[in-house]
Design a protein around this motif. Structure first.
Motif, PDB file in Angstrom:
ATOM      1  N   ARG A   1      27.534  39.589  -9.932  1.00  0.00           N
ATOM      2  CA  ARG A   1      27.803  40.995  -9.662  1.00  0.00           C
ATOM      3  C   ARG A   1      27.103  41.886 -10.687  1.00  0.00           C
ATOM      4  N   GLU A   2      27.088  41.470 -11.942  1.00  0.00           N
ATOM      5  CA  GLU A   2      26.382  42.245 -12.970  1.00  0.00           C
ATOM      6  C   GLU A   2      24.874  42.230 -12.715  1.00  0.00           C
TER       7      GLU A   2
ATOM      8  N   ARG B   1      24.252  44.800 -10.015  1.00  0.00           N
ATOM      9  CA  ARG B   1      24.292  46.169 -10.543  1.00  0.00           C
ATOM     10  C   ARG B   1      23.030  46.482 -11.336  1.00  0.00           C
TER      11      ARG B   1
ATOM     12  N   LEU C   1      24.371  47.844  -4.778  1.00  0.00           N
ATOM     13  CA  LEU C   1      25.790  48.185  -4.755  1.00  0.00           C
ATOM     14  C   LEU C   1      26.475  47.729  -3.478  1.00  0.00           C
TER      15      LEU C   1
ATOM     16  N   LYS D   1      27.676  45.324  -0.416  1.00  0.00           N
ATOM     17  CA  LYS D   1      28.140  43.945  -0.487  1.00  0.00           C
ATOM     18  C   LYS D   1      28.610  43.478   0.893  1.00  0.00           C
TER      19      LYS D   1
END
Length: 317
Positions: free
Chosen positions: A88-89, A92, A97, A99
């Motif tokens: 997820r990082e 980002r 963004l 999903k």
């Protein structure tokens, strides 16, 4: 002059895992499979037809990924299970963004190609059973402790008795699992020898040894820095400019770190080498937790070297 052909490229294929479905990204083409043995076999067969060396990449998803990982390793296909937070990082950082399942599968492919996660080490059937038993034991211990905690917050004798009876039932099942784990290890020559070597070190008891054998198959195969990082005992910097912040540990395998922490509490009292090491750190002004984590790391590095000598594997010191 003979020119050796170039090895085929490594191709990372992201697989988004759910309870009932696997969504795979085959180099931009999304395919869906069921999360069952027959469908997983079809996925692995499709992956093996991709030009290059396939490397499946999926997230840890409450255990639903384990059947895929086991089947891939059984077919000698590379597979990695990565922490969801890292992915997820990564998303980002690349401005992703949105999903959904297809996007997540494509993101895992990109994550694998960029980061190059370490593939899982294959486990034989005995180690897989030991892994399952020790995971179940840890879960039952948590459940037993919750029942005991609930009993403390009730005053009605009937309610207290129910919670204590539930806790006693969990304790009985835990004992059964411990006996099964001991029998598995005793019945396997390599595991039995490794268990004896580990338990010969003061501070390492049967549960510590079984946990290491189940959850840390890399023990004896990698260097001290890698093994410390895998256990979540490697200190990391967080400095910026003139600011020097205390080093900290993070990540790694929680069950391994937990048992090593408990083992170090025993070792610092009964293991003469670690006792002296701990006292030296305390005399130098190190806080208790910093010192005890250092003891746990020192203990793990020592155990890693012991197993490496048994396997006759030269590891980086």
């Amino acid at each position: 002059m003979n020119i050796l052909p170039e090895p085929p490229p490594l191709v990372h294929l992201g697989v988004d895992v759910a309870k009932a479905e696997l969504v795979a990204d085959f180099q931009g083409r999304i395919r869906r499979f069921g999360n069952d043995p027959k469908s997983i076999s079809a996925l692995i067969k499709a992956a093996s037809l991709v030009p290059g060396i396939p490397h499946l990449v999926c997230e840890a998803t409450a255990g639903y990924e384990r059947q895929l990982a086991a089947a891939a390793m059984d077919k000698a296909v590379r597979v990695s299970i990565v922490p969801p937070l890292r992915v997820r990082e990564f998303a980002r950082a690349h401005g992703r963004l949105a999903k959904n399942d297809p996007l997540d599968a494509a993101l895992l492919s990109r994550f694998g190609a960029s980061v190059g996660p370490r593939p899982l080490q294959p486990k034989d059937k005995i180690r897989l059973q030991l892994d399952d038993i020790m995971r179940a034991r840890a879960e039952l211990i948590d459940s037993m402790q919750r029942e005991l905690n609930r009993a403390e917050h009730h005053y009605c004798p009937v309610v207290v008795r129910i919670h204590k009876q539930l806790a006693a039932g969990y304790a009985k099942h835990i004992a059964t699992l411990e006996a099964k784990a001991a029998a598995l290890i005793a019945g396997d020559r390599d595991l039995s020898e490794a268990d004896a070597l580990l338990r010969a070190v003061s501070g390492v008891g049967p549960q510590t040894s079984r946990t290491l054998l189940a959850f840390l198959p890399e023990l004896g195969h990698v260097g001290r820095r890698t093994i410390a990082a895998l256990a979540g005992l490697a200190p990391y910097d967080r400095d910026s400019g003139k600011s020097k912040v205390r080093r900290f540990i993070q990540g790694g395998r929680g069950q391994v770190r937990k048992v090593l922490y408990m083992a170090s509490l025993v070792a610092m009292r009964h293991n003469s080498v670690l006792k002296e090491f701990y006292q030296r750190l305390r005399d130098a002004g190190k806080p208790f937790k910093v010192a005890i984590v250092a003891v746990a790391r020192h203990l793990l590095v020592h155990l890693n070297a012991i197993i490496a000598r048994k396997l006759e594997i030269p590891i980086a010191v």
